[in-house]
Motif scaffolding. Structure first.
Motif, PDB file in Angstrom:
ATOM      1  N   ARG A 203       0.829  -1.205   0.000  1.00  0.00           N
ATOM      2  CA  ARG A 203       0.000   0.000   0.000  1.00  0.00           C
ATOM      3  C   ARG A 203       0.864   1.257   0.000  1.00  0.00           C
ATOM      4  O   ARG A 203       0.583   2.217  -0.724  1.00  0.00           O
ATOM      5  N   LEU A 204       1.893   1.247   0.798  1.00  0.00           N
ATOM      6  CA  LEU A 204       2.766   2.426   0.871  1.00  0.00           C
ATOM      7  C   LEU A 204       3.464   2.683  -0.473  1.00  0.00           C
ATOM      8  O   LEU A 204       3.482   3.815  -0.968  1.00  0.00           O
TER       9      LEU A 204
ATOM     10  N   GLY B 182       1.131   3.915  -2.915  1.00  0.00           N
ATOM     11  CA  GLY B 182       0.696   5.283  -2.599  1.00  0.00           C
ATOM     12  C   GLY B 182       1.777   6.321  -2.836  1.00  0.00           C
ATOM     13  O   GLY B 182       1.548   7.515  -2.628  1.00  0.00           O
TER      14      GLY B 182
ATOM     15  N   ARG C  17       0.513  11.236   5.849  1.00  0.00           N
ATOM     16  CA  ARG C  17       0.049  10.451   4.705  1.00  0.00           C
ATOM     17  C   ARG C  17       0.645   9.035   4.747  1.00  0.00           C
ATOM     18  O   ARG C  17      -0.032   8.051   4.473  1.00  0.00           O
TER      19      ARG C  17
ATOM     20  N   LEU D 132      -1.413   5.452   5.236  1.00  0.00           N
ATOM     21  CA  LEU D 132      -1.363   4.362   4.252  1.00  0.00           C
ATOM     22  C   LEU D 132      -1.055   3.005   4.893  1.00  0.00           C
ATOM     23  O   LEU D 132      -1.355   1.960   4.319  1.00  0.00           O
TER      24      LEU D 132
ATOM     25  N   GLY E 114      -4.096   1.371   5.542  1.00  0.00           N
ATOM     26  CA  GLY E 114      -5.015   1.577   4.429  1.00  0.00           C
ATOM     27  C   GLY E 114      -6.144   2.480   4.808  1.00  0.00           C
ATOM     28  O   GLY E 114      -7.267   2.381   4.410  1.00  0.00           O
TER      29      GLY E 114
END
Lengths: 348, 348, 348, 348
Positions: free
Chosen positions: C299-300, C303, C341, C345, C348
């Protein structure tokens, strides 16, 4: 009963006689003499191959200067954690070859193919910060008194060559490894992928006879300057040639090593049959690592046996609670009687 | 009639015998043996002073490692432009001692005090870019076959010491210089301000016996590591000790050198009295530089005389129009008959 | 969301402005300018002590040349197994300082007194073969993002000094260590026994501002030549001086580091409160090692977060089965929004 | 009126602005950034050829590390006796490249083909003792302020290549040489046989922007490690890239050099027309060697002119009886008014 080291022994009678004979007459200096030419032929015969032979003063110099031939900025040499170059040369490889050593742990003094592969993989070409692989170095005999079989050498050579690295062999006890093997000198070296060999005669019956041996001329290019710049070009080169000539002729070197190995085997058998001692590692040549009870140790010392205590961890062994680890080295002149007296003292 | 070099000769009978005797028995390695201890005493006696003696493989190693003891970043070593370290050691001093050489021109192979003073003055402490003075090195005999008198050495030592620099002497032919002088070994070295001496036995009757000698312990501190790191610590150290023991005992070294010098003097006298040759430089030891007419040169070569042509400029001489400059070196074993045949051939 | 490294950031506005101002006018080269003199005063003030400051190009150069000041033949430098000098400098210490490194394992990037004592004990003075101790080097911050407390430093310094060895500190993130500590710059260095400091400004807001700092003049003697010989003497020295002047004045360096550390703490808090991540090590400055689940990692990355995966073993940690170890470094310019941010992440 | 050196000047406005702009944003470290990629393209355009560009901290580092690429044991580098590498780098070439320098005398700071040929001939392959040729290095501008014409470079390159040696050019003032020539950058370098170039931006309007440039990839192989090991790999590489980008774009570098050269020409014309001064050597760039009467010298000093006295012998000139030799260097920022005031002061 002196088992301290094979470098405590003097020189064999043939070597002494050859040196005496070489005392006479005028001969070109710096290796231009007929005796040196003869030695070069003897090396080629012993290895059944083209050889390029350069005498140097010591095994340390042979190792470091051989590696220097593979020198490159940021270069890393892979070797066993207990290797002579890693532990006993006071930084000579780093200094003379401009490298760093990457020590690899391994049982019985040996590097395994997996461990070598993993070590090299830590130096990807893009990772400038870590340095770049430069050479692989193994010892034969190892510092644990064991020997690599030809297949084991070949497996390491393939990994080294696959990574573009030459394979160096520290052969300060090469004669003992060879005498203990069914393989030929060729099979233990260039056939198995060895590119440069430190060939030691000192420990096995010479006074001071060490050489760097290359098996092709490209690898040897410029080595004469490498050696000279480090102060290792003897002027009266004949004094090394004479030793090597006597040493290599008629298989004298193998006879000397076979004797030392036989004495080691006799000692090993005695140890195995004793109560107060056991072999810490299975020996392949003339160097034994023995676990002694404290009593046995005391009796041996009191009885006049000379040998060194040895740190277990450098052999990849646990430090024993119930005794000590010691090293016993036989040599070309060890007598059976000495061995037997040693064995007799173990159990008193 | 071999006058090529004193390193073409073998070893004296006494040295050979001592080596043979040393072949036997077990002895600690790396200099821990009684023979080495005896040699240390012999050095102290010869120099009438505390000495710290370290064997190395070659004169090149002795020079470079002695200078390394004075090592400093950006260090500059002052020496004669024709010095062995400047011309004949393939960069060993730069490599092993991490220095640069500042060559100084001078007649008859010698540095004058004025020239040394001027050279050092070019490196003021504030001028980082030029580097910093590190040591002064002279040769005794010089490369021109001449010798410094004690007063000449002392004058250079005072300048060196005044600038905080040690004075090194390359004594690869120290025995010949000493035999040719009325001064003692002490007077030619530490009394005159020499701090470190490369003491050579190889050219004067040994096979390979070279040592770095310090006259105080502070100067020698850490040198054992300096030597080991360069691969110059012999394991069977006895093989050097045995040579030096025979060499130094009963003034054997001086007898050998005196003989070589006497042969050189005989040759010099013959040259001086000849028509076809003259001395290019007045010799102080066993090394002669001779101007030969081309006829004489041809006759000598045809007659079997062995010697090297020599570039005049390295001796500070003009290249002759009317002949050649050659070098003739006598040694501990040169026979009067050889000299006389050489002389006879000059004028045919 | 760039947490790749603090050397990916540019320069602080004040540093940029100072450089721009330094573009004008004639000034002596090689450090003889008034700006350099001002920087020297600022260092002395920051450390409340006499300082001898030498600019060099990189942290690698600072480390290797600082160690070179302790140079000795066969010298061994003791450091943590994961130290920058051991892993990330491609042999610069070995090359520039002529040493070998003895790596010491230890949790959280630190050497313990016992481990240091044991390592030094492996080099007794008589054992020429192993080399001789030369210096101890620690990193502050360590490569594991941790910091030594003053008492921890002092304990190591006492062992080092007791063995006659200087203590070197690799301070490429010294500002972050200082900003994260209640101790002063003095208390973290010379008060605790640090003899030479690699002081880094580059990672904390400069373009290229690195210095070797000595706390007494004897230790600094000859270093100007050490630096020059390695090609690290800048001619327009003002370009480093201008950076350091802006950096050190009014505590700008501490403000920059405090900001980076605050952002790291914010990130650490977010990680600790998350489900998909946890701290692998407790951070003391601006460098975090985080255990991420594979989901969180994906996810990171998706992102847009930038950071490096990190080999667990170099941190003394086991390789995780259930995720990855990554490194996240904040810097003087990291914004809280970036951190938030990133944290958002994770789960999620 | 500051003519001390071009490294006393700061940085050009464009360079300063580019640096300021580079202060912002995150960018990969160690040269992986887009700015560095742009600089690489600019180099290729400037030289109309494939180039491999490596930033280093100083000109000294550029020279020594470029030569290190040609490194070989016992290696000898041929250069002018007054070359920067021979006189002003405190042994950096010897240390970093492991070589020795063979200085060659020559008028106006230049090596002639005959002199180069003769120097190389002193190192025949068989003469191990002297070492082996390794590289030839010339300076453009020379240390005497003169420039080699393309034909002169080509003649030296042919000799070097014929002996298997690469040709290195120390281009710390390459821009001034180029601006003073009708030849292109290509014609002055790779077309004429230059294999490696030390390209200096520092003296001509940058703060610290030096690079080693290779013209083919084989020559550059492994150089990244060479640089890293010497501590010359900048982490925030952008700070050099930014300078070089501004420097090379739109011919800014040539404009800066042309200005400096024009000021030098103006000064030279003034000197030539004066009574109290004359040119000691005909200048080709921005560096003038001027013979001043003692009166003129006093008047200039008193009037505030800044310049260095220069030892005549390093220029191959006799020391004057009737005055002094001084060096005056103009730079990218020298103003015509400064030059005119200097000229006016000569004759009072």
């Amino acid at each position: 009963m002196n088992f301290a080291s094979d470098n405590w022994a003097g020189a064999s009678e043939r070597v002494v006689a050859a040196l005496a004979a070489a005392g006479d007459g005028a001969m070109p200096a710096y290796g231009g003499d007929p005796l040196t030419a003869r030695v070069e032929r003897l090396f080629a015969e012993a290895f059944e191959h083209e050889t390029h032979v350069f005498f140097v003063a010591t095994g340390t110099a042979a190792n470091a200067l051989a590696l220097a031939q593979a020198g490159r900025a940021g270069g890393v040499v892979f070797c066993h954690a207990g290797a002579h170059i890693a532990v006993d040369e006071a930084g000579a490889p780093e200094f003379l070859a401009g490298c760093r050593l990457h020590p690899i742990e391994g049982a019985a003094g040996k590097i395994t193919p997996d461990a070598l592969r993993a070590a090299i993989a830590r130096y990807p070409a893009a990772a400038i910060h870590h340095g770049q692989p430069m050479a692989v170095s193994i010892s034969q005999l190892t510092e644990a008194g064991t020997a690599y079989a030809p297949d084991e050498i070949r497996a390491l050579a393939e990994i080294a060559h696959g990574a573009g690295l030459p394979l160096h062999m520290d052969g300060s006890r090469f004669a003992n490894a060879l005498a203990g093997s069914t393989a030929s000198a060729a099979e233990l070296t260039w056939c198995a992928g060895v590119d440069m060999l430190s060939f030691g005669g000192t420990k096995n019956g010479c006074f001071a006879a060490e050489a760097v041996v290359f098996f092709d001329s490209a690898r040897a290019a410029g080595f004469a300057f490498q050696r000279k710049r480090a102060g290792h070009l003897f002027s009266k080169s004949r004094f090394v040639s004479a030793q090597f000539a006597a040493y290599l002729e008629d298989g004298h070197w193998l006879a000397l090593a076979a004797h030392a190995n036989a004495m080691a085997a006799r000692l090993a058998a005695g140890v195995a049959a004793s109560r107060g001692a056991r072999l810490a590692l299975a020996p392949d040549g003339n160097e034994l690592f023995i676990h002694l009870t404290r009593d046995a140790d005391s009796r041996l010392r009191a009885g006049g046996a000379v040998y060194h205590g040895w740190p277990a961890e450098t052999l990849g062994l646990a430090k024993p609670d119930d005794g000590v680890i010691v090293r016993a080295v036989t040599n070309f002149r060890t007598r059976a009687g000495e061995v037997d007296r040693f064995v007799a003292l173990i159990d008193g």
